[in-house]
Write a protein that holds these residues in place. Structure first.
Motif, PDB file in Angstrom:
ATOM      1  N   LYS A 188      46.944  34.169  54.489  1.00 33.68           N
ATOM      2  CA  LYS A 188      47.373  34.420  53.084  1.00 33.68           C
ATOM      3  C   LYS A 188      45.851  34.126  52.117  1.00 33.68           C
ATOM      4  CE  LYS A 188      50.564  33.120  49.375  1.00 33.68           C
ATOM      5  NZ  LYS A 188      51.496  32.273  49.074  1.00 33.68           N
ATOM      6  N   VAL A 189      45.466  35.119  51.659  1.00 34.61           N
ATOM      7  CA  VAL A 189      44.416  34.920  50.692  1.00 34.61           C
ATOM      8  C   VAL A 189      44.900  34.454  49.395  1.00 34.61           C
ATOM      9  CG1 VAL A 189      42.542  36.305  49.358  1.00 34.61           C
ATOM     10  CG2 VAL A 189      43.431  36.840  51.761  1.00 34.61           C
ATOM     11  N   GLU A 190      44.588  33.104  49.027  1.00 35.44           N
ATOM     12  CA  GLU A 190      45.194  32.563  48.011  1.00 35.44           C
ATOM     13  C   GLU A 190      44.148  32.946  46.343  1.00 35.44           C
ATOM     14  OE1 GLU A 190      47.482  30.630  47.724  1.00 35.44           O
ATOM     15  OE2 GLU A 190      47.669  30.080  49.767  1.00 35.44           O
ATOM     16  N   HIS A 191      43.018  33.391  46.605  1.00 32.26           N
ATOM     17  CA  HIS A 191      42.159  33.788  45.525  1.00 32.26           C
ATOM     18  C   HIS A 191      40.934  34.675  46.245  1.00 32.26           C
ATOM     19  CE1 HIS A 191      39.660  33.651  41.963  1.00 32.26           C
ATOM     20  NE2 HIS A 191      38.508  33.280  42.768  1.00 32.26           N
ATOM     21  N   PHE A 192      40.817  35.771  45.292  1.00 36.16           N
ATOM     22  CA  PHE A 192      40.072  36.830  45.794  1.00 36.16           C
ATOM     23  C   PHE A 192      39.062  37.465  44.323  1.00 36.16           C
ATOM     24  CE2 PHE A 192      38.364  41.082  46.306  1.00 36.16           C
ATOM     25  CZ  PHE A 192      37.775  41.063  47.626  1.00 36.16           C
ATOM     26  N   GLU A 193      37.746  37.187  44.523  1.00 33.80           N
ATOM     27  CA  GLU A 193      36.961  37.544  43.367  1.00 33.80           C
ATOM     28  C   GLU A 193      35.806  38.518  43.696  1.00 33.80           C
ATOM     29  OE1 GLU A 193      34.644  35.785  39.284  1.00 33.80           O
ATOM     30  OE2 GLU A 193      35.264  34.530  40.718  1.00 33.80           O
ATOM     31  N   GLU A 194      35.664  39.830  43.599  1.00 41.16           N
ATOM     32  CA  GLU A 194      34.487  40.348  44.152  1.00 41.16           C
ATOM     33  C   GLU A 194      33.498  40.483  42.945  1.00 41.16           C
ATOM     34  OE1 GLU A 194      33.707  44.020  46.997  1.00 41.16           O
ATOM     35  OE2 GLU A 194      35.365  44.013  46.094  1.00 41.16           O
ATOM     36  N   ILE A 195      32.307  40.124  43.055  1.00 43.25           N
ATOM     37  CA  ILE A 195      31.474  40.165  41.805  1.00 43.25           C
ATOM     38  C   ILE A 195      30.481  41.346  42.109  1.00 43.25           C
ATOM     39  CG2 ILE A 195      29.439  38.832  40.682  1.00 43.25           C
ATOM     40  CD1 ILE A 195      30.733  36.382  41.529  1.00 43.25           C
ATOM     41  N   THR A 196      30.367  42.450  41.362  1.00 46.55           N
ATOM     42  CA  THR A 196      29.578  43.591  41.667  1.00 46.55           C
ATOM     43  C   THR A 196      28.089  43.250  41.713  1.00 46.55           C
ATOM     44  OG1 THR A 196      31.233  44.710  40.168  1.00 46.55           O
ATOM     45  CG2 THR A 196      29.080  45.971  40.646  1.00 46.55           C
ATOM     46  N   GLY A 197      27.774  43.848  42.865  1.00 44.64           N
ATOM     47  CA  GLY A 197      26.356  43.627  43.113  1.00 44.64           C
ATOM     48  C   GLY A 197      25.742  42.347  43.761  1.00 44.64           C
ATOM     49  N   LYS A 198      26.726  41.582  43.899  1.00 47.93           N
ATOM     50  CA  LYS A 198      26.634  40.090  44.556  1.00 47.93           C
ATOM     51  C   LYS A 198      27.322  39.585  45.748  1.00 47.93           C
ATOM     52  CE  LYS A 198      25.161  38.369  40.076  1.00 47.93           C
ATOM     53  NZ  LYS A 198      25.306  37.071  38.844  1.00 47.93           N
ATOM     54  N   GLY A 199      28.604  39.497  45.557  1.00 46.28           N
ATOM     55  CA  GLY A 199      29.359  39.346  46.845  1.00 46.28           C
ATOM     56  C   GLY A 199      30.813  39.018  46.415  1.00 46.28           C
TER      57      GLY A 199
END
Length: 801
Positions: free
Chosen positions: A564-575
């Motif tokens: 289970k993925v509790e938190h997910f944040e994709e920052i454009t151009g970084k990771g």
């Protein structure tokens, strides 16, 4: 007897029922009430657009009580989410500019309505409103109270049946009946047969011909009169004015001949003229509808969606193969292509593509999610309620929110030619008539009518739309999907091409990946794989496919796969920053995971950090697209080529060997820097085309004159791009650009052909060598010729590789 007309609806007023209010006359309380509503809301300029534009409102008490039923309303709505709902209503009374103005200003009459857009040809209004402030029932009653009662048929909404306008078919049928019978009755006149009974009943047959001509003159040709009248009223001369004038002149002249017993007149030519012109119009509509249908039907985006099978395996399927009941996996930034029910515990959905509001809405398990929403954050699962609507996605792509201010050069040329053509044509007609009237009255009327008909610039006006329509169809078949016809013109003007590297000139499907660093345990590999599962970045997708799926002890593969993925944040151009159980995982660039690297090491790499501990990096030796070297060699001879990349300079030497000498290579570019680079090129006078993958390049695609998004079986696209290119057709980019230029050449050639036809036709008409009936036959033939010419030339150029 003096009659008064209602100020609002224009109907005659019965003296006993007359109502005077504000120094104006009304036929009933309903019309007076509508006027009061408009007055109170400072909207009386409704009456400035058209005289007596309104309709008398009807009593509809209780008629729409069924709209209190939420289950019925849900079937009528196109979209509903919290404070935003959208509905399209059929308004049969829409008929003029006043109707459009009032219906597009409903927000001034009713709080809760945010926008309303009129589709005049289909007589529909699309209303966006806040269901917390106003209900559908209130909106329907508002529309009815101002004389625009909607037509609501639940059967039509459920089955998708459309009301088809067959008025042109009926008019064509009447014109054909009149023309055929009048030609039959006119044979004795043609051959001047001397026979007792024919001579005795000649007058009767002439009056019968007159009677047969009336339905064609009054009903079949009515569209030309209405169009000409509106054109004159708005002081914008259109091509229907000379046609309407020619028909009226022929009728008056023919009626005069019969009344004065001078001869049979020209009713055979008149009805033939109307028939052939309507036939030409029918041909135009059918052909253009076919082109539009082919575009709507085939312009599905070349994208796929991830389907979860019964055995929990995942496969990528085309979105038009998605069926009700299917279970779909939606990753970060993916577009939801269908309506469905959310299975995952929670989701953040961005509906800005639909509403223009970029505020994510939180949905919980069991909630309905609508097509057009964009998933933000961790991966979610949903069950499909309805199969995909390609036309809906096309409409979404063409949303006004994402339209660029594109110069409409050829449309303006066509409009300008039509604008000046009509007064010049009228001048030629009247000068010719004045010349011939002193020589022979019959010839004068023939010349006048023939000039007006033969020089009709219908073919001229249709040149660009038919060419562009056919080109859109051809390109769509080759998996190059354009937002609209104006993109073709912009493609022809491109002089600079900017390519993104990762995911654009490199392929997501092939890459040689190696790992450097501390050995990762099976559990750590599972953590990384589950985080990557939600991402759509090209490197993420490649790494996800590359990593094995280890099975932990005492755990099944299914359980291990679905940590289970509790938190997910994709920052454009970084990771990516994610939380699974008690683990915090960072996946991305060296700077993102705060790893200091030797600046001399230049690689495309994805770094891994788990719970603050740096483990290592996956190194990518990218596989470049097939045919890239040949494509760039060809393009460099015609265009300025530049390559932008968010990666470091690790592959500079490889690219320099692959690409033509002098190609500008720029690395370490963040998304905002790519946008700024495009802007700087434009400021120097370059016409820039950007080719990117639609993820990190969204801003640059929107800024460029033409933005092309490469699609590789991922349900992500930028609505601000102008075209979507299937990744498998990337090597044909030069062909598409060349074909666009050839399309503009085709338009110029057909313009010349049409003008040449008009010059020749006018020469014969002015000299009295062209009868009106022959002119009427030639006119639709010229349209067929132009359409055939542009179709043949477009197909010819499409085959020239």
């Amino acid at each position: 007897m003096d009659t008064q007309n209602c100020f609002h609806c224009g109907l005659d007023i019965v003296k006993e029922d007359e109502i005077i209010f504000d120094a104006k006359n009304f036929c009933c309380n309903g019309c007076k009430t509508v006027y009061e509503i408009f007055s109170l809301n400072d909207m009386t300029c409704y009456y400035d657009f058209e005289k007596s534009p309104g309709a008398t409102p009807q009593d509809i008490s209780g008629k729409y009580d069924f709209l209190d039923n939420e289950s019925i309303v849900s079937k009528l709505l196109e979209f509903q989410e919290n404070s935003t709902a959208i509905i399209s209503l059929n308004i049969p009374h829409i008929h003029c500019s006043s109707c459009i103005w009032i219906l597009e200003n409903l927000q001034r009459l009713q709080k809760g309505i945010s926008t309303s857009q009129v589709n005049f040809p289909e007589k529909k209004v699309r209303i966006t409103y806040n269901p917390e402030l106003v209900s559908i029932k209130n909106i329907v009653y508002l529309l009815s109270s101002i004389g625009y009662e909607p037509y609501i048929s639940l059967e039509n909404y459920e089955t998708g049946a459309n009301n088809v306008d067959r008025s042109l078919t009926y008019k064509l049928g009447v014109a054909f009946f009149c023309f055929g019978n009048i030609m039959l009755l006119s044979f004795p006149e043609y051959f001047e047969v001397k026979e007792f009974w024919l001579d005795h009943y000649r007058g009767f047959f002439r009056w019968l011909i007159f009677a047969l001509a009336m339905p064609s003159f009054i009903y079949s040709a009515s569209g030309y009169y209405v169009s000409a009248y509106k054109s004159i009223k708005t002081k914008m001369l259109n091509i229907d004015i000379p046609i309407a004038l020619g028909i009226v002149v022929m009728f008056i002249r023919s009626a005069f001949d019969i009344i004065m017993d001078y001869g049979p007149g020209f009713f055979d030519s008149l009805t033939g003229l109307i028939f052939f012109m309507l036939l030409g119009k029918m041909f135009q509509i059918k052909t253009y509808s076919f082109l539009s249908f082919e575009r709507d039907f085939k312009s599905y985006f070349p994208i796929a969606i991830t389907k979860i099978n019964a055995d929990t395996s995942e496969e990528s399927v085309p979105i038009y193969e998605v069926l009700k009941g299917d279970r779909l996996l939606i990753r970060n930034q993916e577009l939801i292509p269908v309506d469905g029910i959310l299975i995952s515990e929670q989701a953040e959905i961005d509906y800005s593509f639909v509403t223009g509001e970029a505020v994510a809405i939180t949905k919980k398990s069991g909630d309905k999610v609508f097509a057009g929403g964009k998933q933000i954050g961790k991966v979610i699962e949903m069950e499909v309620l309805h199969s995909v609507s390609q036309s809906y996605l096309t409409q979404l792509w063409s949303n006004d929110v994402f339209q660029k201010n594109v110069e409409q050069k050829h449309k303006t040329i066509t409009d300008n030619i039509s604008h000046y053509f009509t007064p010049i044509l009228l001048l030629i007609a009247f000068v010719s008539f004045t010349y011939w009237i002193f020589i022979d009255a019959t010839t004068a009327f023939n010349v006048f009518t023939a000039v007006l008909i033969v020089a009709c610039p219908c073919a001229l006006a249709l040149t660009a739309p038919f060419t562009f329509g056919n080109v859109l169809r051809i390109l769509g078949k080759q998996k190059f999907y354009l937002k609209n016809a104006l993109v073709i013109e912009q493609l022809a003007k491109v002089d600079t091409i900017v390519f993104d590297k990762t995911g654009t000139i490199t392929t997501n499907k092939k890459s040689n990946i190696s790992y450097e660093g501390t050995t990762l345990s099976d559990e750590q590999l599972l953590l990384i794989k589950n985080v990557l599962r939600a991402s759509n970045h090209p490197l993420s997708r490649m790494l996800y496919d590359y990593l094995p799926l280890p099975i932990l002890e005492n755990k099944s593969a299914t359980l291990a796969k679905k940590m289970k993925v509790e938190h997910f944040e994709e920052i454009t151009g970084k990771g990516i920053k994610s939380q699974i159980f008690w683990y915090t995982i960072l996946i991305g660039s060296a700077s993102f995971v705060e790893k200091l690297e030797d600046s001399s090491i230049q690689q495309t790499a994805v770094h891994i950090k788990i719970d603050g501990i740096y483990f290592g990096k996956f190194i990518f030796n990218n596989q470049y697209r097939e045919g890239l070297e040949e494509l760039f060699q060809t393009l460099s001879k015609l265009y300025k080529i530049k390559v932008l990349s968010g990666d470091n300079e690790g592959e500079r030497s490889v690219l320099e060997r692959l690409l033509p000498k002098g190609t500008e290579l720029i690395f370490n570019q963040k998304p905002e820097q790519k946008l700024e680079f495009i802007k700087n090129l434009q400021e120097k006078g370059n016409n820039v085309m950007m080719v990117g993958d639609g993820l990190n390049d969204a801003g640059a695609l929107a800024q460029s004159d033409i933005g092309i998004s490469i699609s590789e079986n991922v349900n992500v696209f930028s609505p601000a791009c102008d075209a979507i290119l299937d990744a498998n057709e990337f090597q044909k980019l030069n062909y598409f650009l060349k074909f666009s230029k050839n399309s503009i050449t085709t338009i110029k050639m057909s313009f010349t052909l049409s003008l040449l036809y008009n010059v020749v036709g006018l020469t014969f008409a002015v000299t009295g060598n062209l009868l009106p009936l022959v002119a009427a036959i030639i006119m639709p033939l010229s349209t067929i010729t132009i359409v055939s010419f542009v179709t043949v030339m477009s197909n010819y150029y499409s085959r020239k590789k």
